[in-house]
Motif scaffolding. Structure first.
Motif, PDB file in Angstrom:
ATOM      1  N   GLY A 730       0.780  -1.227   0.000  1.00  0.00           N
ATOM      2  CA  GLY A 730       0.000   0.000   0.000  1.00  0.00           C
ATOM      3  C   GLY A 730       0.813   1.280   0.000  1.00  0.00           C
ATOM      4  O   GLY A 730       0.248   2.370  -0.129  1.00  0.00           O
ATOM      5  N   GLU A 731       2.142   1.169   0.140  1.00  0.00           N
ATOM      6  CA  GLU A 731       3.013   2.336   0.110  1.00  0.00           C
ATOM      7  C   GLU A 731       3.487   2.588  -1.320  1.00  0.00           C
ATOM      8  O   GLU A 731       3.676   1.652  -2.097  1.00  0.00           O
ATOM      9  N   THR A 732       3.708   3.833  -1.656  1.00  0.00           N
ATOM     10  CA  THR A 732       4.297   4.175  -2.949  1.00  0.00           C
ATOM     11  C   THR A 732       5.460   5.133  -2.738  1.00  0.00           C
ATOM     12  O   THR A 732       5.466   5.936  -1.802  1.00  0.00           O
ATOM     13  N   ARG A 733       6.448   5.016  -3.603  1.00  0.00           N
ATOM     14  CA  ARG A 733       7.604   5.916  -3.614  1.00  0.00           C
ATOM     15  C   ARG A 733       7.859   6.281  -5.075  1.00  0.00           C
ATOM     16  O   ARG A 733       7.740   5.428  -5.948  1.00  0.00           O
ATOM     17  N   VAL A 734       8.236   7.512  -5.336  1.00  0.00           N
ATOM     18  CA  VAL A 734       8.298   7.991  -6.712  1.00  0.00           C
ATOM     19  C   VAL A 734       9.655   8.619  -7.007  1.00  0.00           C
ATOM     20  O   VAL A 734      10.200   9.361  -6.188  1.00  0.00           O
ATOM     21  N   LEU A 735      10.186   8.304  -8.184  1.00  0.00           N
ATOM     22  CA  LEU A 735      11.346   8.992  -8.737  1.00  0.00           C
ATOM     23  C   LEU A 735      10.918   9.647 -10.045  1.00  0.00           C
ATOM     24  O   LEU A 735      10.278   9.005 -10.892  1.00  0.00           O
ATOM     25  N   LEU A 736      11.306  10.895 -10.228  1.00  0.00           N
ATOM     26  CA  LEU A 736      10.868  11.668 -11.378  1.00  0.00           C
ATOM     27  C   LEU A 736      11.986  11.837 -12.399  1.00  0.00           C
ATOM     28  O   LEU A 736      13.172  11.864 -12.059  1.00  0.00           O
ATOM     29  N   ASP A 737      11.571  11.983 -13.645  1.00  0.00           N
ATOM     30  CA  ASP A 737      12.456  12.408 -14.735  1.00  0.00           C
ATOM     31  C   ASP A 737      13.649  11.487 -14.946  1.00  0.00           C
ATOM     32  O   ASP A 737      14.790  11.945 -15.048  1.00  0.00           O
ATOM     33  N   PHE A 738      13.401  10.201 -15.038  1.00  0.00           N
ATOM     34  CA  PHE A 738      14.404   9.261 -15.534  1.00  0.00           C
ATOM     35  C   PHE A 738      14.193   9.100 -17.043  1.00  0.00           C
ATOM     36  O   PHE A 738      13.207   9.608 -17.602  1.00  0.00           O
ATOM     37  N   GLN A 739      15.105   8.394 -17.698  1.00  0.00           N
ATOM     38  CA  GLN A 739      14.973   8.195 -19.141  1.00  0.00           C
ATOM     39  C   GLN A 739      14.851   6.713 -19.464  1.00  0.00           C
ATOM     40  O   GLN A 739      15.573   5.888 -18.891  1.00  0.00           O
ATOM     41  N   ALA A 740      13.934   6.390 -20.351  1.00  0.00           N
ATOM     42  CA  ALA A 740      13.752   5.002 -20.775  1.00  0.00           C
ATOM     43  C   ALA A 740      14.767   4.659 -21.860  1.00  0.00           C
ATOM     44  O   ALA A 740      14.973   5.429 -22.800  1.00  0.00           O
ATOM     45  N   VAL A 741      15.429   3.518 -21.698  1.00  0.00           N
ATOM     46  CA  VAL A 741      16.348   3.031 -22.738  1.00  0.00           C
ATOM     47  C   VAL A 741      16.009   1.590 -23.066  1.00  0.00           C
ATOM     48  O   VAL A 741      15.687   0.794 -22.186  1.00  0.00           O
ATOM     49  N   GLU A 742      16.069   1.271 -24.321  1.00  0.00           N
ATOM     50  CA  GLU A 742      15.795  -0.094 -24.760  1.00  0.00           C
ATOM     51  C   GLU A 742      16.980  -0.999 -24.398  1.00  0.00           C
ATOM     52  O   GLU A 742      18.137  -0.633 -24.615  1.00  0.00           O
ATOM     53  N   TYR A 743      16.673  -2.169 -23.846  1.00  0.00           N
ATOM     54  CA  TYR A 743      17.737  -3.084 -23.446  1.00  0.00           C
ATOM     55  C   TYR A 743      17.222  -4.521 -23.515  1.00  0.00           C
ATOM     56  O   TYR A 743      16.035  -4.774 -23.269  1.00  0.00           O
ATOM     57  N   PRO A 744      18.090  -5.488 -23.838  1.00  0.00           N
ATOM     58  CA  PRO A 744      17.665  -6.888 -23.923  1.00  0.00           C
ATOM     59  C   PRO A 744      17.444  -7.515 -22.548  1.00  0.00           C
ATOM     60  O   PRO A 744      18.302  -8.211 -22.000  1.00  0.00           O
ATOM     61  N   ILE A 745      16.282  -7.262 -21.970  1.00  0.00           N
ATOM     62  CA  ILE A 745      15.908  -7.748 -20.655  1.00  0.00           C
ATOM     63  C   ILE A 745      14.541  -8.414 -20.810  1.00  0.00           C
ATOM     64  O   ILE A 745      13.767  -8.032 -21.701  1.00  0.00           O
ATOM     65  N   PRO A 746      14.205  -9.426 -20.009  1.00  0.00           N
ATOM     66  CA  PRO A 746      12.908 -10.095 -20.180  1.00  0.00           C
ATOM     67  C   PRO A 746      11.724  -9.140 -20.034  1.00  0.00           C
ATOM     68  O   PRO A 746      11.815  -8.092 -19.380  1.00  0.00           O
ATOM     69  N   ARG A 747      10.604  -9.512 -20.641  1.00  0.00           N
ATOM     70  CA  ARG A 747       9.377  -8.730 -20.511  1.00  0.00           C
ATOM     71  C   ARG A 747       8.987  -8.581 -19.049  1.00  0.00           C
ATOM     72  O   ARG A 747       9.194  -9.456 -18.224  1.00  0.00           O
ATOM     73  N   ARG A 748       8.444  -7.422 -18.721  1.00  0.00           N
ATOM     74  CA  ARG A 748       7.982  -7.062 -17.379  1.00  0.00           C
ATOM     75  C   ARG A 748       9.115  -7.033 -16.363  1.00  0.00           C
ATOM     76  O   ARG A 748       8.890  -7.157 -15.168  1.00  0.00           O
ATOM     77  N   CYS A 749      10.320  -6.863 -16.851  1.00  0.00           N
ATOM     78  CA  CYS A 749      11.495  -6.673 -15.991  1.00  0.00           C
ATOM     79  C   CYS A 749      12.188  -5.384 -16.417  1.00  0.00           C
ATOM     80  O   CYS A 749      12.275  -5.093 -17.615  1.00  0.00           O
TER      81      CYS A 749
END
Length: 788
Positions: A730-749
């Protein structure tokens, strides 16, 4: 920077302290992110060039080169980086890796931080800079104090600093209102003196960095084989026929391990790599000690890469064992070592019953590995008895980290792959002496046998109740139950999860004390008072006034590597500044000021002659008899390890199988499993630069590595700004303004860099057995940043 910007781009608001508002994670991402394809092989000429460029840039040509010829040599100093062992026999004259060279260069930095620096910069202003910038200012040179209500550190004499510590400790209502943290870089002499001091003072509050990394390994190994250490020696890699590497990135975190894996391959062994990310160091190795390696010719290391989902290790290992059992049920003795099980183990039937009941569809789905690949891994496993399993934090830093280690041990025990050449568990430790710290007694839950021996040797009654580990220390700090926090090296704040929570706790103390070589953010999040006590590095000569000879005598220290070898470490360089003291001497002088004549041992004498400390070690710690003589032998000596001889000091007197359930699927729709990783330009919390060369990510650390299909499903393009939210009970923590990069990692990871991702990790999400925080599995959601 002349002052704090009016609206700095940070991921969280500053925390208020009596010394000003302190920023925790200044944004250094900028817009310079570039990406290249991930590398398929590690080391080679580029590693050598990078090593030398960094060393010369930090320390100059001469000072930057000479230590590299002394590091890991039998008459030199132990690398301040990782704990990978050195060969027992002949060693190369260049027995270091790229990150080892960076660790050495970071320590021998010719830049200095003086009193004038602190006069120019308030702690609030310093906090607006990145951790990388703070450490790049150079070596600390003299004791400094941040007084109540002050905004700037100022100089203080050594004896006055010790008096401040003594006054605060003597005024506490209970010794348990103090905590004594230890970094894995501390030497054996420092660790032994530190734990003795804390217990003479009256507390077992001895949190250390192992609580946050391999504590799960120690718990599992002790339960199953009777010792919290691996059994493999370096020479075993040349005799192994199959090597598993799980949850580990050796090319970045333990590069010298690649040489051992190369030897395994050249002697005919197969290597199975199990990891969510296809790291370069798992695939190929260009040995920089060889001409072919310098020319870019690589030894292919990985024969089978099993790209598990994050925390998919138990279902994968269970699948391999289930396949072995199915073959063995069809043809008894063909896949399981029944003779070993009958003679040396307990609990096998319970495990076999669990394996028979396991559902194949569940194992395949939860691991992310197809049935045929599991069959291949099982086939290689049944065809050999000489199996080594290596693992690191990708296995241990989960809420089921202890069970992860137990499951890989089950696999070894089913094959009888322990207590013989070329086989056994290889727990790959991180920091250079984290294993030695525990051996020397740095533990919040000491055995009664250790406490009894301390009482006998040093004639005092040590505290008998358990103390706080790192996570529980953070909770106690936040409750206001710790008034004095002393740190022997390290960066306690940035190593913990839930960074803001940890900072709020540190800011509540009456006194923070840190012994270290460089400035870090923990020094800025101060309580009412804060002391910086600068120390020598391992590379530097340590001269102490001798009471038995004329003039000063050079002292040496010792460490224990991942494979239980204790060796001496002798610095040769001129100290970065006059007046610097070894961490050993600082601890002893501090103890003299605090416990004084109440101690049977003469702390002042110990500060000047480390042989006296080693005599104390020999009288107290099992397997260390004759310590002074043995540690002076070239290459040192091995500590006892009964499990190497198939003697298992468990309650059953045997190796104990365990039953470990497949972890429940906890991700909700639209959530991802986030793991933290280290870049190639860092060691633990120390950032050497902003490049991750092997993963092809440059000039940025505030990134989220994602599967391309997941990015497409969220409508994300490369380099798009995103916000990341973690979810826990029920707790949430937030980090703002990161950048998405494509990488060969499994789906939903997804993967994010440590410590930038630490604010997302809940303080209360820990392993039930070891209490190790779950840095490697946090549920997160991702959304586009507003207005981006």
């Amino acid at each position: 920077m002349s002052g704090i910007p009016a609206t700095p781009n940070v991921v969280a608001s500053p925390i208020p302290t009596s010394h000003g508002e302190i920023w925790l994670l200044p944004d250094d991402s900028g817009d310079d992110l570039t990406q290249k394809p991930p590398k398929q092989k590690a080391s080679g000429l580029s590693a050598v060039v990078t090593s030398l460029r960094y060393a010369w840039g930090e320390a100059g040509l001469v000072r930057g080169t000479l230590p590299l010829l002394q590091v890991n040599q039998k008459d030199g100093f132990d690398c301040p980086g990782c704990a990978w062992p050195d060969p027992d026999g002949k060693r190369s004259s260049f027995d270091f890796c790229e990150n080892g060279a960076k660790a050495v260069a970071h320590e021998i930095d010719t830049r200095t931080v003086t009193a004038d620096f602190f006069r120019k910069h308030s702690v609030a202003e310093l906090s607006a800079h990145t951790d990388y910038w703070l450490e790049q200012q150079g070596r600390l040179t003299e004791p400094m104090i941040l007084r109540p209500g002050a905004t700037h550190y100022e100089p203080i004499a050594w004896e006055d600093a010790y008096a401040v510590i003594a006054n605060e400790l003597h005024s506490l209502a209970s010794p348990d209102r103090a905590a004594f943290y230890t970094s894995g870089k501390a030497t054996n002499e420092a660790a032994f003196a530190y734990q003795l001091f804390a217990r003479q003072y009256g507390t077992n509050n001895l949190p250390d960095c192992s609580n946050m990394c391999h504590e799960s390994s120690g718990r599992a190994l002790t339960k199953m084989i009777g010792i919290g250490k691996g059994t493999v020696k370096l020479e075993d890699f040349g005799k192994a026929e199959l090597v598993f590497v799980l949850g580990q990135n050796p090319g970045t975190n333990h590069p010298r391990q690649l040489t051992a894996l190369q030897e395994s391959k050249r002697n005919g062994a197969k290597i199975i790599a199990i990891n969510p990310l296809p790291e370069a160091g798992l695939m190929g190795f260009m040995n920089p000690q060889e001409i072919s390696g310098m020319l870019g010719v690589a030894t292919q290391l990985c024969d089978l890469f099993l790209q598990v989902k994050i925390n998919g290790d138990i279902p994968l290992l269970k699948g391999i064992m289930k396949q072995l059992l199915e073959w063995d049920d069809a043809q008894p003795g063909s896949a399981i070592d029944h003779d070993f099980i009958a003679q040396y183990s307990s609990g096998a039937e319970e495990l076999l019953t669990d394996l028979r009941a396991a559902d194949w569809d569940t194992l395949v789905e939860r691991s992310g590995i197809d049935r045929e690949s599991i069959r291949t891994a099982a086939d290689w496993t049944r065809s050999t008895e000489k199996i080594i399993i290596c693992w690191c934090l990708g296995i241990t830093q989960h809420t089921n980290g202890t069970q992860n280690v137990c499951e890989l041990m089950n696999l070894l025990l089913l094959r009888g792959a322990i207590g013989k050449p070329g086989a056994g568990p290889c727990c790959v430790r991180g920091h250079s002496n984290v294993q030695g710290d525990r051996t020397m007694g740095v533990w919040e839950q000491p055995t009664q046998a250790l406490l009894d021996q301390l009482q006998t040797v040093f004639d005092f009654e040590p505290p008998r109740h358990a103390g706080f580990d790192s996570q529980r220390t953070s909770l106690a700090l936040h409750r206001g139950d710790i008034d004095v926090f002393v740190s022997l090296g390290g960066n306690f704040l940035m190593a913990l999860p839930d960074t803001r929570f940890a900072a709020e706790g540190l800011a509540k103390t009456r006194l923070n004390v840190r012994i270290g070589t460089k400035l870090n953010r923990a020094d800025l999040v101060a309580g009412a008072q804060s002391l910086l006590l600068p120390c020598l590095g391992r590379t530097e000569v340590d001269l102490r006034q001798s009471s038995t000879a004329d003039g000063q005598q050079a002292q040496f220290t010792s460490t224990e590597n991942s494979m239980g070898v204790v060796q001496s470490s002798r610095g040769r360089l001129k100290p970065a500044a006059s007046g610097l003291r070894n961490e050993v001497a600082i601890i002893c002088e501090m103890a003299a000021a605090v416990v004084g004549d109440r101690a049977k041992n003469d702390w002042r004498a110990w500060a000047d002659n480390y042989d006296l400390i080693r005599d104390g070690i020999a009288s107290t710690i099992g397997g260390c008899q004759g310590y002074n003589e043995k540690v002076r032998q070239p290459g040192g000596f091995y500590l006892p390890n009964a499990a190497r001889e198939r003697v298992f000091n468990t309650p059953t007197g045997k190796a104990n199988f365990t039953v470990n359930p497949v972890p429940e699927e906890t991700l909700l729709p639209n959530q991802f499993a986030m793991t933290t990783v280290r870049s190639h330009d860092q060691f633990n919390t120390t950032i050497y630069g902003k490049h991750d060369r092997y993963r092809g990510i440059f000039n940025a650390r505030r990134v989220v590595m994602m599967n391309a299909a997941d990015m497409q499903a969220l409508g994300l393009s490369a380099r798009e700004k995103i916000n990341v939210t973690s979810h826990h009970q029920g707790e949430t923590r937030v980090l703002l303004d990161f950048q998405a990069v494509e990488y060969p990692i499994p789906r939903r990871c997804v993967a994010m860099y440590y410590p930038e991702a630490n604010p997302l990790i809940p303080m209360g999400s820990t392993d039930a057995s070891s209490n190790c925080p779950s840095f490697k599995h946090t549920a997160v959601t991702i959304e586009k940043a507003a207005g981006k």
